[in-house]
Design an enzyme around this catalytic site. Structure first.
Site, mmCIF file in Angstrom:
data_model
loop_
_atom_site.group_PDB
_atom_site.id
_atom_site.type_symbol
_atom_site.label_atom_id
_atom_site.label_comp_id
_atom_site.label_asym_id
_atom_site.label_seq_id
_atom_site.Cartn_x
_atom_site.Cartn_y
_atom_site.Cartn_z
ATOM 1 N N CYS A 132 0.491 4.489 14.820
ATOM 2 C CA CYS A 132 1.565 4.689 13.859
ATOM 3 C C CYS A 132 2.690 5.525 14.449
ATOM 4 C CB CYS A 132 1.048 5.369 12.606
ATOM 5 S SG CYS A 132 0.101 4.226 11.615
ATOM 6 N N ASN A 173 -8.327 4.359 7.881
ATOM 7 C CA ASN A 173 -7.798 3.229 8.634
ATOM 8 C C ASN A 173 -8.040 3.343 10.135
ATOM 9 O OD1 ASN A 173 -5.807 5.253 7.541
ATOM 10 N ND2 ASN A 173 -4.640 4.530 9.315
ATOM 11 N N HIS A 191 -1.694 -7.440 2.560
ATOM 12 C CA HIS A 191 -1.730 -7.958 3.935
ATOM 13 C C HIS A 191 -2.901 -7.439 4.755
ATOM 14 C CE1 HIS A 191 -0.070 -4.647 6.565
ATOM 15 N NE2 HIS A 191 0.345 -4.193 5.402
ATOM 16 N N GLN A 224 -7.944 0.060 2.906
ATOM 17 C CA GLN A 224 -8.861 -0.459 3.933
ATOM 18 C C GLN A 224 -10.201 -0.890 3.343
ATOM 19 O OE1 GLN A 224 -8.396 -1.164 7.142
ATOM 20 N NE2 GLN A 224 -6.340 -0.316 7.329
ATOM 21 N N SER A 231 -3.499 -3.092 -0.817
ATOM 22 C CA SER A 231 -2.426 -3.788 -0.115
ATOM 23 C C SER A 231 -2.893 -5.199 0.230
ATOM 24 C CB SER A 231 -2.063 -3.040 1.160
ATOM 25 O OG SER A 231 -1.150 -3.807 1.918
ATOM 26 N N THR A 268 12.445 -7.332 -10.438
ATOM 27 C CA THR A 268 11.885 -8.668 -10.636
ATOM 28 C C THR A 268 10.656 -8.849 -9.760
ATOM 29 O OG1 THR A 268 14.062 -9.514 -11.176
ATOM 30 C CG2 THR A 268 12.407 -11.150 -10.508
ATOM 31 N N GLY A 292 0.806 -1.213 0.000
ATOM 32 C CA GLY A 292 0.000 0.000 0.000
ATOM 33 C C GLY A 292 0.843 1.268 0.000
ATOM 34 N N THR A 293 1.927 1.265 0.755
ATOM 35 C CA THR A 293 2.761 2.457 0.846
ATOM 36 C C THR A 293 3.351 2.818 -0.520
ATOM 37 O OG1 THR A 293 3.296 1.985 3.145
ATOM 38 C CG2 THR A 293 4.815 3.452 1.959
HETATM 39 C C1 LIG Z 1 -1.913 -0.181 5.853
HETATM 40 C C2 LIG Z 1 -2.273 0.997 5.027
HETATM 41 C C3 LIG Z 1 -1.379 1.504 4.070
HETATM 42 C C4 LIG Z 1 0.004 0.955 3.892
HETATM 43 O O1 LIG Z 1 0.001 -0.332 3.295
HETATM 44 P P1 LIG Z 1 1.300 -1.267 3.459
HETATM 45 O O2 LIG Z 1 1.013 -2.416 2.546
HETATM 46 O O3 LIG Z 1 1.359 -1.660 4.896
HETATM 47 O O4 LIG Z 1 2.478 -0.480 3.021
HETATM 48 C C5 LIG Z 1 -1.798 2.576 3.325
HETATM 49 N N1 LIG Z 1 -3.004 3.117 3.479
HETATM 50 C C6 LIG Z 1 -3.896 2.653 4.374
HETATM 51 C C7 LIG Z 1 -5.236 3.287 4.481
HETATM 52 C C8 LIG Z 1 -3.552 1.582 5.178
HETATM 53 O O5 LIG Z 1 -4.438 1.143 6.080
#
Ligand SMILES: *Cc1c(COP(=O)(O)O)cnc(C)c1O
Length: 392
Positions: free
Chosen positions: A332, A158, A208, A186, A206, A244, A77-78
Site C-alpha cells: 500500500c 489483509n 472486488h 477480507q 467490498s 444515484t 470497502g474504503t
Molecule cells: C481492500 C480492503 C479495503 C478497501 O476496499 P476498497 O473496496 O478497495 O476500497 C478495506 N479493508 C480491507 C481489509 C481491505 O482488504
C-alpha cells in the site's frame, strides 16, 4: 511477444483484488446496455432499476444474516470503513461520545479515518496486538469509557490473514450504547460471516475482493444505529448515502457475494488446501523461512511468509518477471518503501518486515501453479541470497 516462449501468468494476489466472475459480468451487462433507468425515477425503466437494486439488497442482506433495510450500498470497502468510523463517530459525538477505540493492525481505510478524527479533536485509543497479530479482547474492555462512541476492529487482516476474536469483543460491548464496527472486507466470502453471531452493529464489505466489480460495496448497519452521512444530497440509501445508485455494480456485487456464500465451504477447503501445499513445499525446500501472523487463526487464502535476508520487493519483482503476481508487505505504500505499519505492530523489526511477502490464493489457482511457484522460489531465493552475500 514474438519469438518468446509464452509464459502463462500465475495470479496469487487475491487479497489485493480478484478477477470478476463470468456469471457476474453477464448479470451486469443488461444494466450497462438497455436497462439504464435511474432507480429514483417513477417510470418503468426507473422501476426496473429499483427492483434490481432491491433484489440485490436482499441477496447481500441474506448472505450475512441481516435485514435488507440494514444494507447501505457504497463505493467500496474504503467508503464503508469511512462511514462506519467517521460517520458513526460524528453521530455519536452529538450524544457526548467522542472516544474511538480501534486496533493497531487496521487497513488504512480505518486507521486513516481514526487519524482524521484525532485531528478533528476526537479521542482515539489504539489497542495493541500480540505476536500473531490478534488483539486481546480484554484490552478493548479496559479501554472502554462512558464516552466511547465506536469500537472498530477488523475481522481478518489483509496482510497476514489473521482472524480477530470479534464475537468476544462484542461480548464486552453488550448492553452498552457503543457501536461496534468491523472491517470484514477480507473475511466475507472466505469464512462464515453472520452479523448476529458476531454481535456487530456495522460491518464493511467490498465487492472486488470477492470476484465482483470494483467501486462497489456495502456497510451493514444494525437497525437503530446512529450515522451521520458523509455524502449528502438526495434521500438515497435511507438517507445514509446520497447519490444515484451504481446499478450494474450493485447487481454484480450481489451476485458475486451470493455465489461466494453458497460455495463458501467447498471453496475455502480448496483454497486452504492450495495455501497449505504452498506453505509445506516452501518449508520443505527453502531454509530460513518464517510465517507472519497467527498460524491457526487465519483466512484459508493468505500465506504471509518471510525469507531471511531476501528483500520483499526484490522477490516480488523477480517473480513478476517470471509471470507470478504476489505482494510485499508494503504494497500500500510502495512509493515510500516504508515497512507496513501492520507488520511493525506485530513486533517485527524494520529489517524483518522488509522481507515479508504475501501469497493470496484464489478459486482459480491450481496445484500445478503452486508447484511452479515453489520451483521458482527455490531458484530466486537462492539467487537473491547469493547476490546479497556477494555484496557484503
Ligand atoms: C481492500 C480492503 C479495503 C478497501 O476496499 P476498497 O473496496 O478497495 O476500497 C478495506 N479493508 C480491507 C481489509 C481491505 O482488504
Amino acid at each position: 511477444m514474438d519469438g518468446m516462449l509464452e509464459i502463462r501468468s500465475i495470479y496469487m494476489d487475491h487479497a489485493a483484488t480478484t478477477p470478476v466472475r463470468a456469471e457476474v459480468v453477464e448479470a451486469m451487462l443488461p444494466y450497462l446496455k438497455g436497462e439504464y433507468g435511474n432507480p429514483s425515477s417513477l417510470h418503468g425503466a426507473g422501476r426496473r432499476a429499483r427492483d434490481a437494486v432491491e433484489r440485490a439488497r436482499e441477496k447481500v442482506a441474506a448472505s450475512i444474516g441481516a435485514a435488507p433495510q440494514e444494507i447501505v450500498f457504497t463505493s467500496g470497502g474504503t467508503e464503508s470503513d469511512n462511514l462506519g468510523v467517521i460517520g458513526a463517530m460524528q453521530a455519536m459525538e452529538k450524544k457526548g461520545r467522542n472516544h474511538l477505540i480501534t486496533s493497531a493492525i487496521e487497513h488504512h481505510a480505518v486507521s486513516h479515518s481514526a487519524s482524521l478524527l484525532r485531528q478533528r479533536g476526537f479521542d482515539v485509543t489504539i489497542v495493541k496486538v500480540g505476536e500473531g497479530g490478534q488483539i486481546d479482547p480484554r484490552r478493548v474492555e479496559e479501554s472502554l469509557r462512558s464516552e466511547t462512541g465506536v469500537v472498530s476492529v477488523m475481522m481478518a487482516n489483509n496482510e497476514t490473514g489473521t482472524i480477530q476474536p470479534i464475537a468476544q469483543v462484542a461480548k464486552f460491548l453488550e448492553g452498552r450504547e457503543t457501536l461496534f464496527h468491523t472491517d470484514a472486507v477480507q473475511a466475507v466470502g472466505k469464512v462464515p460471516v453472520d452479523v448476529s453471531a458476531l454481535g456487530v452493529d456495522m460491518l464493511s464489505i467490498s465487492s472486488h475482493k470477492l470476484h465482483g466489480p470494483k467501486g462497489v460495496g456495502a456497510l451493514y448497519m444494525k437497525k437503530g444505529s446512529l450515522l451521520a452521512p458523509l455524502l449528502v444530497g438526495g434521500p438515497h440509501e435511507f438517507g445514509r448515502r446520497a447519490g444515484t445508485e451504481n446499478v450494474p455494480g450493485i447487481v454484480g456485487f450481489a451476485l458475486a457475494l451470493d455465489l461466494a456464500t453458497r460455495e463458501l465451504d467447498t471453496m475455502s477447503r480448496k483454497v486452504a488446501g492450495l495455501r497449505d501445499r504452498l506453505q509445506e513445499r516452501i518449508s520443505e525446500r527453502i531454509e530460513g523461512v518464517a510465517l507472519t501472523g497467527d498460524p491457526e487463526e487465519r483466512l484459508p487464502s493468505i500465506l504471509n511468509i518471510r525469507f531471511r535476508g531476501v528483500p520483499a520487493e526484490a522477490l516480488v519483482v523477480r517473480l513478476d518477471e517470471e509471470g507470478v503476481a504476489i505482494s510485499s508487505g508494503s504494497a500500500c505504500t510502495a512509493e515510500t518503501l516504508e515497512p507496513s505499519p501492520i507488520l511493525l505492530a506485530l513486533g517485527l523489526d524494520r529489517q524483518e518486515a522488509g522481507t515479508a511477502v504475501r501469497f493470496s490464493v484464489g478459486r482459480d489457482n491450481t496445484e500445478a501453479e503452486v508447484d511452479r511457484v515453489t520451483d521458482l522460489l527455490v531458484h530466486i531465493v537462492s539467487e537473491l541470497r547469493s547476490a546479497r552475500s556477494a555484496r557484503s
